[in-house]
Design a protein around this motif. Structure first.
Motif, PDB file in Angstrom:
ATOM      1  N   THR A  78      -0.514  10.963  -8.347  1.00 31.08           N
ATOM      2  CA  THR A  78      -1.339  12.081  -8.807  1.00 31.08           C
ATOM      3  C   THR A  78      -2.822  11.832  -8.578  1.00 31.08           C
ATOM      4  O   THR A  78      -3.629  12.719  -8.816  1.00 31.08           O
ATOM      5  N   GLU A  79      -3.157  10.637  -8.126  1.00 31.24           N
ATOM      6  CA  GLU A  79      -4.541  10.232  -7.861  1.00 31.24           C
ATOM      7  C   GLU A  79      -5.450  10.422  -9.074  1.00 31.24           C
ATOM      8  O   GLU A  79      -6.610  10.776  -8.947  1.00 31.24           O
ATOM      9  N   THR A  80      -4.901  10.165 -10.254  1.00 27.95           N
ATOM     10  CA  THR A  80      -5.717  10.179 -11.467  1.00 27.95           C
ATOM     11  C   THR A  80      -6.245   8.777 -11.711  1.00 27.95           C
ATOM     12  O   THR A  80      -5.712   7.801 -11.197  1.00 27.95           O
ATOM     13  N   ARG A  81      -7.287   8.693 -12.502  1.00 24.91           N
ATOM     14  CA  ARG A  81      -7.909   7.401 -12.773  1.00 24.91           C
ATOM     15  C   ARG A  81      -7.231   6.721 -13.953  1.00 24.91           C
ATOM     16  O   ARG A  81      -6.941   7.344 -14.961  1.00 24.91           O
ATOM     17  N   ASP A  82      -7.001   5.443 -13.797  1.00 22.57           N
ATOM     18  CA  ASP A  82      -6.535   4.609 -14.900  1.00 22.57           C
ATOM     19  C   ASP A  82      -7.781   3.989 -15.524  1.00 22.57           C
ATOM     20  O   ASP A  82      -8.587   3.371 -14.820  1.00 22.57           O
ATOM     21  N   ILE A  83      -7.946   4.142 -16.816  1.00 19.39           N
ATOM     22  CA  ILE A  83      -9.181   3.690 -17.461  1.00 19.39           C
ATOM     23  C   ILE A  83      -9.319   2.169 -17.467  1.00 19.39           C
ATOM     24  O   ILE A  83     -10.407   1.649 -17.647  1.00 19.39           O
ATOM     25  N   ASP A  84      -8.225   1.448 -17.241  1.00 19.57           N
ATOM     26  CA  ASP A  84      -8.287  -0.013 -17.269  1.00 19.57           C
ATOM     27  C   ASP A  84      -8.737  -0.618 -15.944  1.00 19.57           C
ATOM     28  O   ASP A  84      -9.227  -1.748 -15.920  1.00 19.57           O
ATOM     29  N   PHE A  85      -8.562   0.102 -14.840  1.00 18.39           N
ATOM     30  CA  PHE A  85      -8.896  -0.449 -13.529  1.00 18.39           C
ATOM     31  C   PHE A  85     -10.169   0.172 -12.972  1.00 18.39           C
ATOM     32  O   PHE A  85     -10.408   1.371 -13.135  1.00 18.39           O
ATOM     33  N   HIS A  86     -10.947  -0.651 -12.279  1.00 20.84           N
ATOM     34  CA  HIS A  86     -12.062  -0.141 -11.488  1.00 20.84           C
ATOM     35  C   HIS A  86     -11.449   0.614 -10.315  1.00 20.84           C
ATOM     36  O   HIS A  86     -10.351   0.293  -9.858  1.00 20.84           O
ATOM     37  N   ILE A  87     -12.152   1.588  -9.789  1.00 19.46           N
ATOM     38  CA  ILE A  87     -11.578   2.466  -8.754  1.00 19.46           C
ATOM     39  C   ILE A  87     -11.124   1.681  -7.527  1.00 19.46           C
ATOM     40  O   ILE A  87     -10.051   1.945  -6.971  1.00 19.46           O
ATOM     41  N   THR A  88     -11.902   0.683  -7.085  1.00 19.08           N
ATOM     42  CA  THR A  88     -11.495  -0.083  -5.899  1.00 19.08           C
ATOM     43  C   THR A  88     -10.273  -0.940  -6.195  1.00 19.08           C
ATOM     44  O   THR A  88      -9.385  -1.070  -5.347  1.00 19.08           O
ATOM     45  N   ASN A  89     -10.217  -1.498  -7.404  1.00 15.84           N
ATOM     46  CA  ASN A  89      -9.051  -2.309  -7.761  1.00 15.84           C
ATOM     47  C   ASN A  89      -7.814  -1.443  -7.947  1.00 15.84           C
ATOM     48  O   ASN A  89      -6.707  -1.846  -7.601  1.00 15.84           O
ATOM     49  N   GLN A  90      -7.999  -0.239  -8.460  1.00 14.25           N
ATOM     50  CA  GLN A  90      -6.876   0.677  -8.595  1.00 14.25           C
ATOM     51  C   GLN A  90      -6.333   1.043  -7.222  1.00 14.25           C
ATOM     52  O   GLN A  90      -5.122   1.113  -7.027  1.00 14.25           O
ATOM     53  N   LYS A  91      -7.218   1.253  -6.264  1.00 18.62           N
ATOM     54  CA  LYS A  91      -6.772   1.573  -4.904  1.00 18.62           C
ATOM     55  C   LYS A  91      -6.005   0.410  -4.291  1.00 18.62           C
ATOM     56  O   LYS A  91      -5.011   0.615  -3.581  1.00 18.62           O
ATOM     57  N   LYS A  92      -6.445  -0.831  -4.583  1.00 18.53           N
ATOM     58  CA  LYS A  92      -5.722  -2.003  -4.083  1.00 18.53           C
ATOM     59  C   LYS A  92      -4.318  -2.059  -4.675  1.00 18.53           C
ATOM     60  O   LYS A  92      -3.343  -2.321  -3.964  1.00 18.53           O
ATOM     61  N   VAL A  93      -4.227  -1.834  -5.982  1.00 15.34           N
ATOM     62  CA  VAL A  93      -2.932  -1.871  -6.654  1.00 15.34           C
ATOM     63  C   VAL A  93      -2.025  -0.775  -6.102  1.00 15.34           C
ATOM     64  O   VAL A  93      -0.864  -1.026  -5.766  1.00 15.34           O
ATOM     65  N   CYS A  94      -2.561   0.427  -5.972  1.00 13.81           N
ATOM     66  CA  CYS A  94      -1.751   1.545  -5.464  1.00 13.81           C
ATOM     67  C   CYS A  94      -1.306   1.312  -4.022  1.00 13.81           C
ATOM     68  O   CYS A  94      -0.167   1.623  -3.665  1.00 13.81           O
ATOM     69  N   SER A  95      -2.185   0.763  -3.198  1.00 11.10           N
ATOM     70  CA  SER A  95      -1.784   0.512  -1.811  1.00 11.10           C
ATOM     71  C   SER A  95      -0.721  -0.583  -1.736  1.00 11.10           C
ATOM     72  O   SER A  95       0.177  -0.529  -0.889  1.00 11.10           O
ATOM     73  N   THR A  96      -0.806  -1.561  -2.630  1.00 15.02           N
ATOM     74  CA  THR A  96       0.219  -2.611  -2.661  1.00 15.02           C
ATOM     75  C   THR A  96       1.554  -2.036  -3.103  1.00 15.02           C
ATOM     76  O   THR A  96       2.593  -2.331  -2.509  1.00 15.02           O
ATOM     77  N   ILE A  97       1.548  -1.214  -4.133  1.00 17.69           N
ATOM     78  CA  ILE A  97       2.786  -0.587  -4.595  1.00 17.69           C
ATOM     79  C   ILE A  97       3.328   0.347  -3.531  1.00 17.69           C
ATOM     80  O   ILE A  97       4.549   0.440  -3.333  1.00 17.69           O
ATOM     81  N   ASN A  98       2.438   1.011  -2.809  1.00 14.88           N
ATOM     82  CA  ASN A  98       2.853   1.965  -1.778  1.00 14.88           C
ATOM     83  C   ASN A  98       3.684   1.298  -0.683  1.00 14.88           C
ATOM     84  O   ASN A  98       4.545   1.934  -0.075  1.00 14.88           O
ATOM     85  N   ARG A  99       3.444   0.022  -0.444  1.00 11.72           N
ATOM     86  CA  ARG A  99       4.242  -0.708   0.574  1.00 11.72           C
ATOM     87  C   ARG A  99       5.701  -0.830   0.165  1.00 11.72           C
ATOM     88  O   ARG A  99       6.574  -1.013   1.008  1.00 11.72           O
ATOM     89  N   TYR A 100       5.957  -0.767  -1.143  1.00 11.45           N
ATOM     90  CA  TYR A 100       7.311  -1.011  -1.652  1.00 11.45           C
ATOM     91  C   TYR A 100       7.920   0.218  -2.314  1.00 11.45           C
ATOM     92  O   TYR A 100       8.861   0.082  -3.092  1.00 11.45           O
ATOM     93  N   THR A 101       7.426   1.406  -2.027  1.00 12.27           N
ATOM     94  CA  THR A 101       7.938   2.595  -2.715  1.00 12.27           C
ATOM     95  C   THR A 101       9.412   2.852  -2.453  1.00 12.27           C
ATOM     96  O   THR A 101      10.099   3.389  -3.320  1.00 12.27           O
TER      97      THR A 101
END
Length: 118
Positions: A92-115
């Motif tokens: 949904t590309e919403t912001r998680d309040i715990d992650f900085h935007i660049t770190n959230q993108k890293k986490v999402c891209s890592t998860i995206n490899r294993y969807t």
């Protein structure tokens, strides 16, 4: 085993001909939980080991704050948590309040490899 099968059939017939709303609701809940558990046990698909996300991001953890690392550990504690994070935050590309935007993108891209394994 035979007696258990007879008991199940008898209960089903009783509920069919003499419906009781509370008993039927309880029966349906128990049946669904049993089917879910059997589905998890008999699942033959290759599944993602939840800590794989954490291990892939381990070299990037120097750029994460302590709060972000704790959130990442919590999120990667189970495959269900990873899937929930991916569906609610990454897709949904919403912001998680715990992650900085660049770190959230890293986490999402890592998860995206294993969807396909979620």
């Amino acid at each position: 085993m035979k007696h258990l099968l007879i008991l199940i059939v008898a209960a089903s017939l009783y509920l069919h001909f003499y419906p009781n709303e509370k008993v039927t609701e309880f029966y349906e809940q128990q049946k669904q939980s049993l089917l879910d558990n059997f589905g998890d046990i008999n699942d033959t698909k290759a599944r993602l080991k939840a800590d794989k996300i954490y291990l892939d991001l381990e070299e990037d953890l120097a750029g994460f704050s302590e709060k972000e690392i704790e959130r990442l550990k919590e999120m990667t504690s189970s495959r269900k948590n990873v899937k929930e994070f991916y569906e609610t935050i990454c897709q949904t590309e919403t912001r998680d309040i715990d992650f900085h935007i660049t770190n959230q993108k890293k986490v999402c891209s890592t998860i995206n490899r294993y969807t396909n394994m979620l």
